[in-house]
Write an enzyme that holds these catalytic residues in place. Structure first.
Site, PDB file in Angstrom:
ATOM      1  N   ASP A 192       3.873   5.555   4.753  1.00 10.20           N
ATOM      2  CA  ASP A 192       2.746   5.696   3.918  1.00 10.20           C
ATOM      3  C   ASP A 192       2.336   7.086   4.416  1.00 10.20           C
ATOM      4  OD1 ASP A 192       0.190   5.790   2.833  1.00 10.20           O
ATOM      5  OD2 ASP A 192      -0.542   4.143   3.990  1.00 10.20           O
ATOM      6  N   GLU A 252       3.712  -1.238   7.136  1.00  8.59           N
ATOM      7  CA  GLU A 252       3.440  -0.036   6.765  1.00  8.59           C
ATOM      8  C   GLU A 252       3.294   1.040   7.854  1.00  8.59           C
ATOM      9  OE1 GLU A 252       0.753   0.949   4.044  1.00  8.59           O
ATOM     10  OE2 GLU A 252       0.927  -1.067   2.849  1.00  8.59           O
ATOM     11  N   LYS A 255      -4.611  -5.078   7.662  1.00  2.90           N
ATOM     12  CA  LYS A 255      -4.501  -3.980   8.528  1.00  2.90           C
ATOM     13  C   LYS A 255      -4.585  -4.578   9.958  1.00  2.90           C
ATOM     14  CE  LYS A 255      -5.673  -0.523   5.383  1.00  2.90           C
ATOM     15  NZ  LYS A 255      -4.860   0.940   5.603  1.00  2.90           N
ATOM     16  N   LYS A 301       0.535   7.148  -2.828  1.00  4.96           N
ATOM     17  CA  LYS A 301      -1.094   7.401  -3.120  1.00  4.96           C
ATOM     18  C   LYS A 301      -1.042   8.742  -3.806  1.00  4.96           C
ATOM     19  CE  LYS A 301      -2.508   4.952   1.458  1.00  4.96           C
ATOM     20  NZ  LYS A 301      -3.315   4.984   2.405  1.00  4.96           N
ATOM     21  N   ASP A 342      -0.211  -3.521   7.778  1.00  3.55           N
ATOM     22  CA  ASP A 342      -0.249  -1.970   7.640  1.00  3.55           C
ATOM     23  C   ASP A 342      -0.590  -1.598   9.184  1.00  3.55           C
ATOM     24  OD1 ASP A 342      -0.629   0.838   7.374  1.00  3.55           O
ATOM     25  OD2 ASP A 342      -1.980   0.499   6.058  1.00  3.55           O
TER      26      ASP A 342
END
Length: 243
Positions: free
Chosen positions: A126, A101, A45, A153, A75
């Site tokens: 995403d 992402e 992240k 997701k 991400d």
């Protein structure tokens, strides 16, 4: 829910090791821990600390581990300003990353399409997919943006059927995909993992979020050497929630 070699304990699902945003030292220690635990793919992240520090962190990984040794995904969670995004993607691409992402915030289809066209680093959508429920709108989004990957997701996209619609559209447009959990407990993660295995996607999946909980249901799910396993001999245990 989805009987298979996975639920029989005969096969496993390769997953990425998730590294959370934080200080340089905090993130570096997480990376070391994931690699020592046997992960071949890690997801960082980024966007929380100074971008130069994040580049230095990735550079330090690449000094020790080549792209053949460790696959790195990043991400940004929409953290990059549109006018800075392409330059940042060019800098990140120097380190042989797999993909990034959501470099910019969702809802900016034209700008995201331009990035996907010009970026030397593959882009995965995403948050962009969330709340897009009509199949015609899904088709339109993918045809306009043309990302290299999408990330599914199920909990946030409307379930398994809605996710399978995205998969079908992505494959028709030669867009890659993988599945990620979204902070479910082991109950939700169990369902998503079983479903994911039936899809036969060999890319590392994002199904390691259950490790984040200090208080979770004891389940047959188990991570070993960078892979998610299902141990049918282990019973579910809810006692600590219903005493």
């Amino acid at each position: 829910m989805f009987p298979s070699d996975f639920t029989d304990g005969k096969d496993s699902i390769e997953i990425n090791g998730l590294v959370w945003m934080g200080s340089f030292d905090f993130m570096r220690q997480q990376i070391i821990d994931k690699i020592e635990s046997g992960f071949k793919c890690i997801k960082l992240k980024i966007g929380a600390i100074d971008f130069a520090e994040e580049l230095n962190l990735i550079k330090s990984i690449r000094k020790e581990f080549s792209a053949k040794d460790i696959e790195i995904r990043v991400d940004a969670n929409g953290a990059f300003p549109v006018n800075e995004a392409l330059e940042k993607l060019k800098l990140l691409s120097e380190f042989n990353l797999h993909s990034i992402e959501q470099p910019i915030k969702q809802g900016q289809w034209e700008q995201m399409a331009e990035l996907c066209k010009k970026s030397p680093l593959h882009i995965a959508l995403d948050e962009e997919l969330i709340r897009v429920v009509d199949i015609k709108e899904k088709k339109k989004l993918l045809e306009i943006i043309r990302p290299q990957y999408i990330i599914l997701k199920p909990s946030l996209l409307g379930g398994f059927k809605a996710s399978e619609e995205w998969i079908g559209l992505a494959e028709k447009n030669n867009i890659g995909w993988w599945v990620t959990s979204a902070l479910e407990s082991n109950i939700g993660l169990n369902a998503i993992a079983q479903w994911t295995y039936t899809l036969k996607n060999k890319m590392p999946q994002g199904l390691g979020t259950g490790q984040l909980y200090l208080n979770n249901f004891i389940s047959p799910l188990h991570i070993n050497n960078g892979k998610l396993n299902y141990r049918p001999q282990i019973s579910w245990n809810f006692s600590n929630f219903f005493d």
